[in-house]
Design a protein around this motif. Structure first.
Motif, PDB file in Angstrom:
ATOM      1  N   PHE A   1      10.733  -1.260   5.473  1.00 42.80           N
ATOM      2  CA  PHE A   1       9.306  -1.019   5.718  1.00 42.80           C
ATOM      3  C   PHE A   1       8.461  -2.228   5.353  1.00 42.80           C
ATOM      4  CE2 PHE A   1      10.453   3.519   5.192  1.00 42.80           C
ATOM      5  CZ  PHE A   1       9.860   4.015   6.340  1.00 42.80           C
ATOM      6  N   SER A   2       7.405  -2.434   6.138  1.00 41.62           N
ATOM      7  CA  SER A   2       6.364  -3.401   5.779  1.00 41.62           C
ATOM      8  C   SER A   2       5.048  -2.653   5.679  1.00 41.62           C
ATOM      9  CB  SER A   2       6.238  -4.476   6.857  1.00 41.62           C
ATOM     10  OG  SER A   2       7.437  -5.201   6.952  1.00 41.62           O
ATOM     11  N   CYS A   3       4.298  -2.924   4.602  1.00 47.52           N
ATOM     12  CA  CYS A   3       2.980  -2.286   4.435  1.00 47.52           C
ATOM     13  C   CYS A   3       1.955  -3.182   5.110  1.00 47.52           C
ATOM     14  CB  CYS A   3       2.615  -2.208   2.951  1.00 47.52           C
ATOM     15  SG  CYS A   3       3.808  -1.317   1.963  1.00 47.52           S
ATOM     16  N   ILE A   4       1.097  -2.610   5.953  1.00 45.20           N
ATOM     17  CA  ILE A   4       0.140  -3.475   6.654  1.00 45.20           C
ATOM     18  C   ILE A   4      -1.323  -3.150   6.348  1.00 45.20           C
ATOM     19  CG2 ILE A   4       1.647  -4.293   8.507  1.00 45.20           C
ATOM     20  CD1 ILE A   4       0.529  -1.985  10.233  1.00 45.20           C
ATOM     21  N   THR A   5      -1.540  -2.155   5.481  1.00 46.56           N
ATOM     22  CA  THR A   5      -2.947  -1.913   5.099  1.00 46.56           C
ATOM     23  C   THR A   5      -3.120  -1.892   3.580  1.00 46.56           C
ATOM     24  OG1 THR A   5      -2.558   0.458   5.264  1.00 46.56           O
ATOM     25  CG2 THR A   5      -3.605  -0.585   7.164  1.00 46.56           C
ATOM     26  N   LYS A   6      -2.014  -1.941   2.846  1.00 46.77           N
ATOM     27  CA  LYS A   6      -2.161  -1.817   1.400  1.00 46.77           C
ATOM     28  C   LYS A   6      -2.779  -3.074   0.804  1.00 46.77           C
ATOM     29  CE  LYS A   6       0.802   0.322  -1.580  1.00 46.77           C
ATOM     30  NZ  LYS A   6       2.225   0.435  -1.962  1.00 46.77           N
ATOM     31  N   GLU A   7      -3.638  -2.858  -0.184  1.00 47.37           N
ATOM     32  CA  GLU A   7      -4.311  -3.994  -0.817  1.00 47.37           C
ATOM     33  C   GLU A   7      -3.604  -4.448  -2.091  1.00 47.37           C
ATOM     34  OE1 GLU A   7      -8.862  -2.984   0.672  1.00 47.37           O
ATOM     35  OE2 GLU A   7      -8.250  -2.332  -1.337  1.00 47.37           O
ATOM     36  N   ALA A   8      -3.282  -3.487  -2.975  1.00 50.38           N
ATOM     37  CA  ALA A   8      -2.803  -3.886  -4.304  1.00 50.38           C
ATOM     38  C   ALA A   8      -1.339  -4.320  -4.302  1.00 50.38           C
ATOM     39  CB  ALA A   8      -3.008  -2.746  -5.300  1.00 50.38           C
ATOM     40  N   PHE A   9      -0.518  -3.643  -3.508  1.00 48.84           N
ATOM     41  CA  PHE A   9       0.927  -3.866  -3.630  1.00 48.84           C
ATOM     42  C   PHE A   9       1.574  -3.798  -2.245  1.00 48.84           C
ATOM     43  CE2 PHE A   9       5.160  -2.071  -5.193  1.00 48.84           C
ATOM     44  CZ  PHE A   9       5.549  -3.219  -5.862  1.00 48.84           C
ATOM     45  N   PRO A  10       1.244  -4.785  -1.411  1.00 49.47           N
ATOM     46  CA  PRO A  10       1.718  -4.714  -0.025  1.00 49.47           C
ATOM     47  C   PRO A  10       3.091  -5.366   0.150  1.00 49.47           C
ATOM     48  CG  PRO A  10       0.049  -6.439  -0.259  1.00 49.47           C
ATOM     49  CD  PRO A  10       0.393  -5.960  -1.647  1.00 49.47           C
ATOM     50  N   LEU A  11       4.147  -4.563   0.125  1.00 46.59           N
ATOM     51  CA  LEU A  11       5.480  -5.141   0.280  1.00 46.59           C
ATOM     52  C   LEU A  11       5.757  -5.418   1.754  1.00 46.59           C
ATOM     53  CD1 LEU A  11       7.693  -3.113  -2.217  1.00 46.59           C
ATOM     54  CD2 LEU A  11       6.427  -5.233  -2.583  1.00 46.59           C
ATOM     55  N   LEU A  12       6.413  -6.539   2.003  1.00 47.25           N
ATOM     56  CA  LEU A  12       6.783  -6.894   3.373  1.00 47.25           C
ATOM     57  C   LEU A  12       8.300  -6.820   3.514  1.00 47.25           C
ATOM     58  CD1 LEU A  12       4.387  -9.930   3.928  1.00 47.25           C
ATOM     59  CD2 LEU A  12       4.236  -7.663   4.990  1.00 47.25           C
ATOM     60  N   ARG A  13       8.740  -6.189   4.574  1.00 42.44           N
ATOM     61  CA  ARG A  13      10.173  -6.061   4.902  1.00 42.44           C
ATOM     62  C   ARG A  13      10.979  -5.605   3.672  1.00 42.44           C
ATOM     63  NH1 ARG A  13      13.216  -9.949   8.542  1.00 42.44           N
ATOM     64  NH2 ARG A  13      13.720  -8.062   9.675  1.00 42.44           N
ATOM     65  N   TYR A  14      10.555  -4.486   3.118  1.00 41.57           N
ATOM     66  CA  TYR A  14      11.234  -3.981   1.921  1.00 41.57           C
ATOM     67  C   TYR A  14      12.504  -3.214   2.295  1.00 41.57           C
ATOM     68  CZ  TYR A  14      12.247  -1.758  -2.476  1.00 41.57           C
ATOM     69  OH  TYR A  14      12.896  -1.341  -3.612  1.00 41.57           O
ATOM     70  N   ARG A  15      13.612  -3.617   1.675  1.00 42.15           N
ATOM     71  CA  ARG A  15      14.923  -2.996   1.946  1.00 42.15           C
ATOM     72  C   ARG A  15      15.024  -1.702   1.153  1.00 42.15           C
ATOM     73  NH1 ARG A  15      19.014  -6.905   3.964  1.00 42.15           N
ATOM     74  NH2 ARG A  15      20.393  -5.149   3.550  1.00 42.15           N
ATOM     75  N   THR A  16      14.922  -0.563   1.853  1.00 42.68           N
ATOM     76  CA  THR A  16      14.900   0.723   1.144  1.00 42.68           C
ATOM     77  C   THR A  16      16.290   1.173   0.685  1.00 42.68           C
ATOM     78  OG1 THR A  16      15.280   2.005   3.144  1.00 42.68           O
ATOM     79  CG2 THR A  16      12.980   1.565   2.560  1.00 42.68           C
ATOM     80  N   ARG A  17      17.334   0.691   1.348  1.00 42.26           N
ATOM     81  CA  ARG A  17      18.710   1.152   1.169  1.00 42.26           C
ATOM     82  C   ARG A  17      18.916   2.566   1.719  1.00 42.26           C
ATOM     83  NH1 ARG A  17      16.814  -1.112  -2.759  1.00 42.26           N
ATOM     84  NH2 ARG A  17      16.421   0.871  -3.767  1.00 42.26           N
ATOM     85  N   ASP A  18      17.878   3.164   2.305  1.00 43.65           N
ATOM     86  CA  ASP A  18      18.057   4.476   2.947  1.00 43.65           C
ATOM     87  C   ASP A  18      18.644   4.261   4.338  1.00 43.65           C
ATOM     88  OD1 ASP A  18      17.014   6.071   0.888  1.00 43.65           O
ATOM     89  OD2 ASP A  18      14.967   5.634   1.510  1.00 43.65           O
ATOM     90  N   ILE A  19      19.590   5.109   4.682  1.00 44.71           N
ATOM     91  CA  ILE A  19      20.269   4.966   5.971  1.00 44.71           C
ATOM     92  C   ILE A  19      19.728   6.014   6.945  1.00 44.71           C
ATOM     93  CG2 ILE A  19      22.534   5.036   7.125  1.00 44.71           C
ATOM     94  CD1 ILE A  19      22.344   2.741   5.136  1.00 44.71           C
ATOM     95  N   GLY A  20      19.242   5.578   8.084  1.00 50.09           N
ATOM     96  CA  GLY A  20      18.689   6.529   9.053  1.00 50.09           C
ATOM     97  C   GLY A  20      18.587   5.940  10.442  1.00 50.09           C
TER      98      GLY A  20
END
Ligand code: DLL
Length: 434
Positions: free
Chosen positions: A286-305
């Motif tokens: 996931f990449s956060c595109i509106t978060k201000e305080a903690f916007p992670l980009l291309r975060y590897r969740t390790r969830d498989i789906g």
């Protein structure tokens, strides 16, 4: 009739969604480059500057963010705003290492309230409803996240929190709770407790449940629905990205709609990091595109789906992610075979067994062993040893034929496997202790 919270956004055209994503991604990349030294260094290492990111087609150029990056920058190193703009924080303890700390500005909290309100609207929540929140309150995101969603809608947000099960049942009856929010394992426990207390379903008014924070199966969904007399919905999220509400289920219940106006989802090959073609199973990023305080980009969740881009009958245009099969780090490798606890749960429920189970993994003489402990009813437990052994073997055979791995099944007396009021502990891996 399908209910929405922000219909225009939830049913926006793909062109509109893409336009939002393009603009918001470009802005977020600029912001983190300017405000987060760690991100700037990572981008420099990858040989890119914000000018290289012109649209979502350039997303793959950005480096991934891993949980280890959060540990390296613990506690606030990835915050993109000064502390005077941070309104609150949440944390997830995780199973290993340091906790993850997420910061939120007032605006982040408003957006979080909206995405949880989208879930509540989708389950038919009205202003007059009592939303009984039994996720834990505190640093865990579950309690306060759904609480904010209920307040956003204007419904009654009832902060019961988790635990004290007898009191939860009293509140169901006396206050007339309409919508229950908790983990699926706690919902199951509440259902069992209702039965044990001899409280008939016509004494409670629950109509819908919003259950998430851990993997659960369709079989478990049906069992919870029967025990609590409600329609059960799945909700997905993680602390690093926001908390509950990153993706939410609609009345069609064929996957969870990802709030694509705030988060971009990708599915990648966990080994090579390559973005996989649409419709493939892989690790969710996931990449956060509106978060201000903690916007992670291309975060590897390790969830498989898997992600489905077909239009949903509910009218929402957001893509849908499947129930995660589990985290890649929850996956057990038993003598070389990959096993997800949820696969075992499916077999248990299909064969009419209880969802109260625990997997014990060990290594004996250099060989992995997997014991499946499952509770049976008092009747079954008091049967002859010969019959019990036969039934245990039958279940072990079913698991073997489906998963290809030999297991030992042990039936346990009722109420001997610890119940969880939060996330269930399904696996005890004794190999780690060696
Ligand atoms: O569990 C946030 C949450 C709270 C979601 C309440 C839904 C409801 P964490 O504690 O950071 O955050 O754990 C996140 O839980 O990466 C998944 O592995 C798992 N998870 C969350 N929702 C689901 C779900 C919250 N619906 C981790 N199905 C995620 C399966 C889920 N796994």
């Amino acid at each position: 009739m399908e209910q929405y919270w922000q219909k225009e956004i939830e049913t926006a055209s793909r062109e509109q969604l893409t336009a939002w994503q393009n603009e918001r991604l470009v802005n977020t990349v600029k912001r983190v480059y300017e405000n987060v030294p760690y991100y700037r260094a990572q981008m420099e290492k990858a040989g890119i500057t914000p000018d290289d990111i012109k649209s979502i087609d350039d997303l793959h150029k950005l480096p991934f963010t891993y949980k280890s990056d959060l540990r390296d920058t613990y506690p606030f190193g990835l915050f993109a705003v000064p502390m005077e703009q941070v309104a609150t924080m949440h944390a997830s303890s995780g199973t290993t290492g340091k906790q993850i700390v997420a910061g939120y500005t007032e605006n982040d909290l408003a957006i979080w309230g909206d995405i949880c309100a989208r879930q509540l609207a989708a389950v038919g929540c009205e202003k007059t409803d009592i939303v009984h929140v039994s996720y834990g309150y505190g640093l865990f995101t579950g309690g306060l996240g759904l609480h904010r969603g209920a307040r956003r809608i204007g419904a009654v947000a009832l902060p019961v929190s988790s635990g004290n099960t007898a009191r939860q049942l009293t509140i169901f009856q006396d206050f007339g709770s309409n919508i229950l929010c908790c983990t699926p394992s706690y919902a199951m426990y509440l259902g069992e407790s209702l039965e044990e207390a001899g409280i008939p379903l016509d004494k409670i008014k629950l109509k819908a449940g919003i259950f998430g924070a851990e993997p659960w199966t369709e079989e478990m969904r049906r069992m919870i629905e029967k025990k609590l007399g409600l329609k059960a919905y799945d909700i997905y999220g993680l602390t690093e990205i926001m908390g509950p509400g990153v993706a939410y289920e609609c009345s069609c219940q064929k996957g969870m709609h990802v709030n694509e106006d705030h988060f971009i989802i990708e599915v990648i090959d966990p080994d090579t990091g390559e973005v996989l073609p649409k419709g493939s199973e892989g690790e969710i990023v996931f990449s956060c595109i509106t978060k201000e305080a903690f916007p992670l980009l291309r975060y590897r969740t390790r969830d498989i789906g898997v992600v489905n881009y077909e239009t949903c009958e509910c009218g929402r245009t957001f893509c849908r992610m499947s129930k995660p099969r589990g985290r890649s780090d929850d996956m057990l490798i038993i003598r070389g075979v990959n096993v997800f606890p949820s696969q075992i749960e499916t077999v248990l429920m299909r064969e009419g067994h209880s969802p109260n189970y625990q997997l014990v993994v060990d290594r004996i003489n250099n060989l992995d062993t997997l014991e499946v402990k499952v509770e049976v009813t008092a009747d079954v437990f008091s049967d002859t040893v010969a019959n019990l052994t036969k039934a245990e073997k039958k279940l072990a055979d079913s698991i073997k034929s489906l998963l290809g791995v030999a297991v030992k099944v042990t039936f346990c007396a009722p109420n001997t496997i610890a119940r969880s009021t939060g996330k269930a502990v399904r696996v005890i891996d004794n190999r780690k202790l060696h």
